[in-house]
Design an enzyme around this catalytic site. Structure first.
Site, short mmCIF file in Angstrom:
data_model
loop_
_atom_site.label_atom_id
_atom_site.label_comp_id
_atom_site.label_asym_id
_atom_site.label_seq_id
_atom_site.Cartn_x
_atom_site.Cartn_y
_atom_site.Cartn_z
N LEU A 18 34.93 -17.39 -44.09
CA LEU A 18 35.12 -17.36 -45.54
C LEU A 18 35.35 -15.93 -45.99
O LEU A 18 34.47 -15.08 -45.86
CB LEU A 18 33.87 -17.92 -46.25
CG LEU A 18 33.45 -19.34 -45.85
CD1 LEU A 18 32.18 -19.73 -46.58
CD2 LEU A 18 34.56 -20.32 -46.16
N ARG A 25 30.22 -8.24 -57.24
CA ARG A 25 29.00 -7.43 -57.28
C ARG A 25 29.20 -6.03 -56.68
O ARG A 25 28.37 -5.15 -56.87
CB ARG A 25 27.86 -8.17 -56.57
CG ARG A 25 27.35 -9.37 -57.35
CD ARG A 25 26.52 -10.32 -56.50
NE ARG A 25 27.34 -11.22 -55.69
CZ ARG A 25 26.86 -12.19 -54.92
NH1 ARG A 25 25.55 -12.36 -54.82
NH2 ARG A 25 27.68 -12.96 -54.23
N LYS A 32 36.43 -7.43 -51.10
CA LYS A 32 35.11 -7.29 -50.49
C LYS A 32 35.15 -7.16 -48.96
O LYS A 32 34.55 -6.25 -48.39
CB LYS A 32 34.29 -8.52 -50.85
CG LYS A 32 32.91 -8.58 -50.27
CD LYS A 32 32.33 -9.97 -50.50
CE LYS A 32 30.84 -9.89 -50.70
NZ LYS A 32 30.30 -11.22 -51.05
N GLY A 89 34.72 -21.42 -55.03
CA GLY A 89 33.45 -21.53 -54.30
C GLY A 89 33.63 -21.79 -52.82
O GLY A 89 34.71 -22.13 -52.34
N SER A 111 30.64 -16.22 -42.48
CA SER A 111 30.89 -15.57 -43.76
C SER A 111 31.53 -14.21 -43.50
O SER A 111 31.01 -13.40 -42.74
CB SER A 111 29.55 -15.42 -44.48
OG SER A 111 29.80 -15.06 -45.80
N GLU A 167 20.40 -22.66 -54.21
CA GLU A 167 20.87 -21.30 -54.52
C GLU A 167 19.88 -20.59 -55.44
O GLU A 167 19.18 -21.21 -56.23
CB GLU A 167 22.26 -21.37 -55.17
CG GLU A 167 23.35 -21.81 -54.21
CD GLU A 167 23.45 -20.95 -52.96
OE1 GLU A 167 23.65 -19.73 -53.10
OE2 GLU A 167 23.27 -21.48 -51.85
N TYR A 379 45.91 30.49 -36.33
CA TYR A 379 46.58 29.23 -36.64
C TYR A 379 47.77 29.03 -35.70
O TYR A 379 48.68 29.86 -35.66
CB TYR A 379 47.07 29.20 -38.10
CG TYR A 379 47.95 27.99 -38.35
CD1 TYR A 379 47.43 26.70 -38.20
CD2 TYR A 379 49.30 28.11 -38.66
CE1 TYR A 379 48.23 25.58 -38.37
CE2 TYR A 379 50.11 26.99 -38.84
CZ TYR A 379 49.55 25.73 -38.69
OH TYR A 379 50.34 24.62 -38.85
N ASN A 390 46.37 34.38 -23.41
CA ASN A 390 45.36 34.87 -24.34
C ASN A 390 45.99 35.06 -25.71
O ASN A 390 46.92 35.85 -25.86
CB ASN A 390 44.78 36.19 -23.84
CG ASN A 390 43.57 36.58 -24.67
OD1 ASN A 390 42.45 36.15 -24.42
ND2 ASN A 390 43.81 37.37 -25.71
N ALA A 436 49.52 44.26 -30.48
CA ALA A 436 48.74 43.85 -31.65
C ALA A 436 49.54 44.12 -32.92
O ALA A 436 50.31 45.07 -33.00
CB ALA A 436 47.42 44.61 -31.68
C1 UD1 Z 1 26.19 -17.68 -49.83
C2 UD1 Z 1 25.46 -19.01 -49.82
C3 UD1 Z 1 23.97 -18.74 -49.79
C4 UD1 Z 1 23.62 -17.88 -48.59
C5 UD1 Z 1 24.46 -16.61 -48.57
C6 UD1 Z 1 24.26 -15.88 -47.27
C7 UD1 Z 1 26.90 -20.55 -51.08
C8 UD1 Z 1 27.07 -21.28 -52.35
N1 UD1 Z 1 25.80 -19.77 -51.00
O1 UD1 Z 1 25.85 -17.02 -51.05
O2 UD1 Z 1 23.26 -19.97 -49.69
O3 UD1 Z 1 22.24 -17.56 -48.62
O4 UD1 Z 1 25.86 -16.92 -48.68
O5 UD1 Z 1 24.93 -14.64 -47.24
O6 UD1 Z 1 27.69 -20.70 -50.17
N2 UD1 Z 1 34.23 -17.13 -50.54
C9 UD1 Z 1 35.47 -17.70 -50.37
N3 UD1 Z 1 35.97 -18.48 -51.36
C10 UD1 Z 1 35.28 -18.75 -52.50
C11 UD1 Z 1 34.00 -18.18 -52.66
C12 UD1 Z 1 33.49 -17.37 -51.66
O7 UD1 Z 1 36.13 -17.48 -49.35
O8 UD1 Z 1 35.81 -19.48 -53.34
C13 UD1 Z 1 33.71 -16.26 -49.46
C14 UD1 Z 1 33.29 -14.89 -49.93
O9 UD1 Z 1 34.39 -13.98 -49.86
C15 UD1 Z 1 32.21 -14.52 -48.94
C16 UD1 Z 1 31.61 -15.86 -48.54
O10 UD1 Z 1 32.54 -16.85 -48.97
O11 UD1 Z 1 32.74 -13.89 -47.79
C17 UD1 Z 1 30.27 -16.13 -49.21
O12 UD1 Z 1 30.43 -16.05 -50.63
P1 UD1 Z 1 29.44 -15.24 -51.53
O13 UD1 Z 1 29.91 -15.29 -52.92
O14 UD1 Z 1 29.16 -13.92 -50.94
O15 UD1 Z 1 28.14 -16.16 -51.41
P2 UD1 Z 1 26.64 -15.72 -51.60
O16 UD1 Z 1 26.33 -15.61 -53.03
O17 UD1 Z 1 26.33 -14.55 -50.76
CA CA Z 2 27.53 -13.11 -49.56
#
Ligand code: UD1
Ligand code: CA
Length: 476
Positions: A18, A25, A32, A89, A111, A167, A379, A390, A436
């Site tokens: 993902l 944040r 990211k 999500g 992740s 969550e 340089y 040298n 020199a």
């Molecule tokens: C997520 C988990 C949480 C877990 C945590 C661990 C969910 C809802 N929550 O939270 O339970 O404890 O990871 O690190 O999954 N991403 C996508 N597409 C999207 C949204 C996110 O690819 O539409 C990717 C983000 O880029 C990231 C990863 O998914 O690499 C996780 O998303 P992030 O928003 O960081 O989730 P957390 O709030 O950390």
């Molecule tokens: Ca995360």
């Protein structure tokens, strides 16, 4: 005994990463997963672990925010990409990837922002999932401070089985006391995942489709959802904020130092050293405090790297001495050479065996031959220096005429006197001397002397007269 027509085969396994999120944040204009820890983008670390478990052609990065940049940064790894145009999500990300993943038996989800994951832990997740014949297996760990992570609600204490992942924003006061967290790594039976994924809904704080809700959905469908704990809690750390990225970076770098020390490298005050993941160092090399070894740097054995040196993607041979405060970039330093203190190698240099580069000497696209020395305040740019040359203090090559760069060639055994200016293009023949303070504008034939400076004149008594004059003026 299996029946003859029953095909027993290993499950086809895909790994989905993902990596489509924006990383709000981090408050950054960069995506990211391209933020770096241990000298490499977050996503590159996750891909490196994934491709140790399955071939790159079975790894799919789900990208979306700044997709082109993310793809470009990791395309060389050979993984596949799925485009999640709008990010609704983590569950939505997998819906979008359905086409790429549906042909597999098992889908492991990682992740893109959790780069400390190792191949061993991915294998633990895979093997646990297969042995439990589960629909969904999640990796968990216990964290001292679980704030921000999804919490694990087990069916019963001590049971493998999970009722739900809750969550942070949806926690009840009682659930806030749970320290077991969802690491964000899962194994799914592909058929069951895609058979039920459309049941996800966005009735949560962020209005997103949470992949974590699959635990409750599959449970309600009487499918087995289990959890396995990671042995090393640090492996699951995710970098959502700059502070978390810094924490991950420190874990990674201390781990790197420990690995090098296990291989026979001495590192003094490793807490102060910044060593990138891909750096290699040979045994009995000593790394002094506050050294940075970055990129694809390789250091041989029995070398010494002095404090405050910053070395980017250099190849450093055995028994090389790099003294305090050197900045070395994209260059090759051969065995027994010595540099510093305070030397600067810009890209494209080669310092050959037993050569010396000293204080406040800068080299650019320059080859310094075996046993040659440029020890002080010099340089050399676009220069080829032969063996046993040298180069005296304060020597400067004028390699740039404001439009183009020109080469200087200094052949074997040449002696260049201090404070000489070599105006390129120019060649100084084998065994020649440059007196020199000479400005060399023409080629110097081998074995000759080039001398080009104003003749000195001496005015005897001049200083004394001047002082006396000043005195009489004061007296008036
Ligand atoms: C997520 C988990 C949480 C877990 C945590 C661990 C969910 C809802 N929550 O939270 O339970 O404890 O990871 O690190 O999954 N991403 C996508 N597409 C999207 C949204 C996110 O690819 O539409 C990717 C983000 O880029 C990231 C990863 O998914 O690499 C996780 O998303 P992030 O928003 O960081 O989730 P957390 O709030 O950390
Ligand atoms: Ca995360």
């Amino acid at each position: 005994m299996p029946k003859a027509n029953q095909i027993l085969r290993a499950p086809r396994i895909a790994i989905a990463i993902l990596a489509a999120g924006k990383g709000t944040r981090l408050k950054s204009k960069h995506p990211k997963v391209l933020h770096e820890v241990g000298g490499k983008p977050l996503l590159a670390h996750v891909i490196a672990a994934a491709t140790k478990v399955v071939p790159a052609s079975d790894v799919f990065a789900i990208i979306g925010h700044e997709a082109d940049r993310v793809r470009g940064a990791v395309a060389a790894t050979g993984v596949g990409f799925v485009h999640q145009q709008e990010q609704h999500g983590t569950g939505h990300a997998l819906m979008v990837a359905r086409k790429a993943l549906a042909a597999y038996d098992l889908v492991i989800v990682l992740s893109g922002d959790a780069p400390l994951i190792t191949a061993q832990t991915i294998e633990l997740l895979r093997d646990f999932h297969i042995s439990k014949k589960a629909a969904m297996t999640l990796l968990t760990t216990r964290l001292e401070n679980p704030v921000g992570y999804g919490r694990i609600v087990r069916k019963k204490a001590g049971s493998d089985e999970v009722r739900a992942i809750v969550e942070q924003k949806n926690l009840t006061p009682a659930q806030q006391k749970i320290h077991e967290i969802n690491a964000g790594f899962y194994a799914f039976d592909a058929k069951l995942l895609f058979g039920h994924i459309d049941k996800l809904n966005a009735s949560n704080h962020h209005g997103e489709l949470y992949l974590t809700d699959m635990a409750a959905i599959l449970g309600a469908a009487k499918q087995r959802v289990v959890a396995v704990q990671a042995s090393n809690p640090h492996e699951v750390l995710g970098g959502n904020t700059r502070a978390e990225l810094s924490e991950i970076d420190q874990h990674m770098r201390m781990g790197k130092c420990r690995q090098l020390m296990d291989q026979g490298v001495t590192i003094l005050f490793p807490q102060t050293c910044v060593i990138d993941t891909d750096v290699e160092v040979g045994a009995d090399t000593v790394i002094e405090p506050s050294v940075q070894l970055r990129g694809a740097t390789r250091v041989g054995s029995d070398a010494r790297i002095g404090s405050y040196s910053v070395i980017l993607s250099c190849e450093i041979g055995d028994n090389v001495l790099v003294q305090t405060g050197c900045v070395l970039e994209h260059s090759v330093i051969r065995a027994r050479a010595s540099l510093g203190p305070y030397s600067h190698l810009r890209p494209g240099c080669e310092v050959c065996e037993d050569a010396h580069v000293g204080n406040f000497t800068e080299l650019k696209k320059t080859r310094l031959g075996k046993g040659s020395k440029a020890n002080h305040l010099t340089y050399l740019g676009d220069t080829e220096v032969g063996e046993k040359v040298n180069v005296g203090a304060g020597t400067i090559t004028c390699n740039y005429d404001g439009v183009s760069k020109h080469k200087t060639i200094i052949e074997d055994g040449v002696f260049v006197g201090s404070d000489s200016i070599l105006i390129a293009p120019v060649r100084i023949g084998r065994g020649a001397y440059v007196a020199a303070a000479t400005t060399v504008t023409e080629d110097v034939p081998p074995d000759s002397l080039a001398l080009g400076r104003a003749r000195q004149i001496v005015k005897e008594g001049w200083a004394k007269e001047k002082r006396e004059k000043a005195q009489t003026q004061k007296a008036k």
